[in-house]
Design an enzyme around this catalytic site. Structure first.
Site, PDB file in Angstrom:
ATOM      1  N   ALA A  61      45.266  36.066  31.924  1.00 13.34           N
ATOM      2  CA  ALA A  61      43.909  36.382  32.377  1.00 13.34           C
ATOM      3  C   ALA A  61      42.885  35.939  31.335  1.00 13.34           C
ATOM      4  O   ALA A  61      41.838  35.367  31.665  1.00 13.34           O
ATOM      5  CB  ALA A  61      43.778  37.878  32.665  1.00 13.34           C
ATOM      6  N   ASP A  62      43.174  36.198  30.067  1.00 20.04           N
ATOM      7  CA  ASP A  62      42.306  35.723  28.989  1.00 20.04           C
ATOM      8  C   ASP A  62      42.230  34.199  28.979  1.00 20.04           C
ATOM      9  O   ASP A  62      41.144  33.618  28.890  1.00 20.04           O
ATOM     10  CB  ASP A  62      42.844  36.200  27.636  1.00 20.04           C
ATOM     11  N   LEU A  63      43.378  33.560  29.022  1.00 13.02           N
ATOM     12  CA  LEU A  63      43.417  32.102  28.881  1.00 13.02           C
ATOM     13  C   LEU A  63      42.751  31.407  30.065  1.00 13.02           C
ATOM     14  O   LEU A  63      41.983  30.448  29.881  1.00 13.02           O
ATOM     15  CB  LEU A  63      44.861  31.625  28.719  1.00 13.02           C
TER      16      LEU A  63
ATOM     17  N   GLY B  31      39.066  31.774  29.745  1.00 10.66           N
ATOM     18  CA  GLY B  31      38.564  30.809  28.765  1.00 10.66           C
ATOM     19  C   GLY B  31      38.419  29.418  29.350  1.00 10.66           C
ATOM     20  O   GLY B  31      37.434  28.706  29.084  1.00 10.66           O
TER      21      GLY B  31
END
Length: 432
Positions: A204-206, A209
């Site tokens: 989810a973070d990647l 980003g």
């Protein structure tokens, strides 16, 4: 871990070294107030493409070591020339190359003034503070866009700038659960080991980003055409919902929520792992022609003619019959026997490598996915390379992940501040 204070060298280079080829984002300045992963992953991508990324970090203070939280997220830590641990965690190193670090205390009025000064000379500002936090310092989007109308201001939060969850802190793990990913990841509930499972990396973070990177590039193109900056509102939850892709579409078309399938595929059969005599392999049959070839490899061409298995739709309906037949056959030979035959017949599949095997793979080496870099603390730094291969404006690895505040003096000198002024601010704790 051996904790070491890292005193920034006073003779740090003022700017990234010039690459040997032109870079797509050369001349673009990014003021990066983000930390941890989603924001830094975005800014590293922009930096790899040539942007001058200035990473703003918290100075050390009583009770806080300063800097991006991930600097201390270890072990493992970067090894020094003697093989001992440095203060730089591998987690931090993986998302912060090609940046310059300036340590500024934005809680102090002079620190806020420096951020405004930098924002006035930047093309992009990236931040992942909680909703409303930057407004307390006069550093929110309306304030900075009034100062620099050409600024692209990108906020990354867990749930966005509006809505009933906007005040919540957002973490990848929680968003994987809330956003549905864990409902379709892991072994089926009825089987041993079944139940919800997070993905092994912070997707989810990647993904947030990467989506933020795309949005910033689109906003820059609009800015260059119109002269107008804009605000980008990125949320981990939005991204998580979007990246469910075909599974989200499955639900919206049928009203039925997809369930966990382990290593199998919701819509394609056979598309999963199988156990050979010496380990697992992946079979990824994508169409009926490939299935017929696979049946020939297994010595059962008749399976491709069976009405229950002749088309993918029928194979999906009868997977509980077909998969055990395939598994029984594959279990009679070692992995390489099947992989060699599948490659010759152009049936998709592959080995399941651990990371030692990944980074020893000749294709990974050939593609330049391991990058050695010089670093002030060691000659042992190796990083994962960028997957972006551009023919005219290639990625360049110009700067290693910076030490905390490594470029503070150089960046402030670029703004025209004198050595005496910088020294006074350092004494006051405004900078480090």
């Amino acid at each position: 871990m051996t904790s070491q204070a890292t005193t920034p060298p006073t003779s740090a280079a003022a700017a990234p070294s010039a690459p040997s080829a032109p870079m797509a984002l050369q001349g673009v300045r990014v003021l990066d107030l983000s930390r941890v992963l989603a924001g830094p992953w975005c800014s590293q991508t922009l930096a790899d493409l040539g942007a001058d990324v200035i990473k703003v970090e918290r100075p050390p203070s009583a009770g806080h070591p300063g800097g991006d939280d991930t600097r201390g997220w270890g072990p493992p830590y970067l090894k020094d020339t003697e093989g001992g641990d440095t203060s730089e965690a591998a987690y931090y190193l993986g998302a912060n190359r090609n940046k310059r670090s300036i340590a500024i205390d934005i809680a102090q009025p002079q620190g806020q003034a420096l951020i405004r000064e930098l924002a006035a000379q930047s093309d992009v500002l990236l931040e992942n503070y909680k909703v409303g936090d930057l407004a307390r310092y006069g550093l929110d989007a309306p304030a900075l866009l009034a100062l620099n109308p050409r600024l692209v201001f990108c906020s990354v939060t867990g749930f966005g700038q509006s809505g009933p969850y906007s005040d919540r802190a957002g973490y990848d793990y929680a968003v994987q659960g809330l956003g549905g990913l864990m409902s379709v990841t892991g072994e089926r509930d009825a089987l041993p080991g079944g139940g919800p499972q997070k993905v092994g990396v912070a997707v989810a973070d990647l993904f947030t980003g990467m989506y933020a990177t795309v949005a910033i590039l689109a906003a820059l193109r609009h800015r260059d055409a119109t002269g107008q900056g804009q605000v980008i509102d990125m949320a981990l939850l939005d991204t998580q919902v979007a990246m469910l892709a075909n599974l989200g579409a499955n639900y919206l078309c049928t009203g039925q929520a997809p369930r966990r399938m382990g290593n199998a595929h919701q819509n394609i059969v056979p598309y999963q792992t199988f156990q050979a005599t010496d380990g697992h392999l992946i079979v990824a049959v994508g169409n009926d022609r490939q299935f017929a070839k696979f049946c020939e490899i297994l010595g059962h061409p008749d399976w491709a003619q069976d009405a229950r298995f002749a088309t993918n739709a029928q194979r999906v309906r009868h997977r509980d019959v077909l998969v055990p037949l395939l598994a029984e056959c594959i279990a009679t030979q070692p992995r390489q026997h099947w992989l060699t035959a599948m490659e010759a017949a152009k049936v998709p599949g592959g080995a399941i490598n651990d990371l030692a095997e990944v980074f020893d793979d000749p294709q990974v080496h050939h593609r330049g996915m391991v990058v050695p870099m010089d670093h002030p603390l060691t000659d042992r730094l190796r990083l994962v390379g960028s997957p972006m291969k551009l023919s005219a404006t290639p990625v360049a690895y110009r700067l290693p992940p910076p030490l905390l505040g490594q470029h503070t003096e150089a960046i402030l000198a670029e703004l025209g501040h004198t050595a005496d002024t910088i020294a006074a601010w350092r004494q006051q704790g405004v900078i480090a």
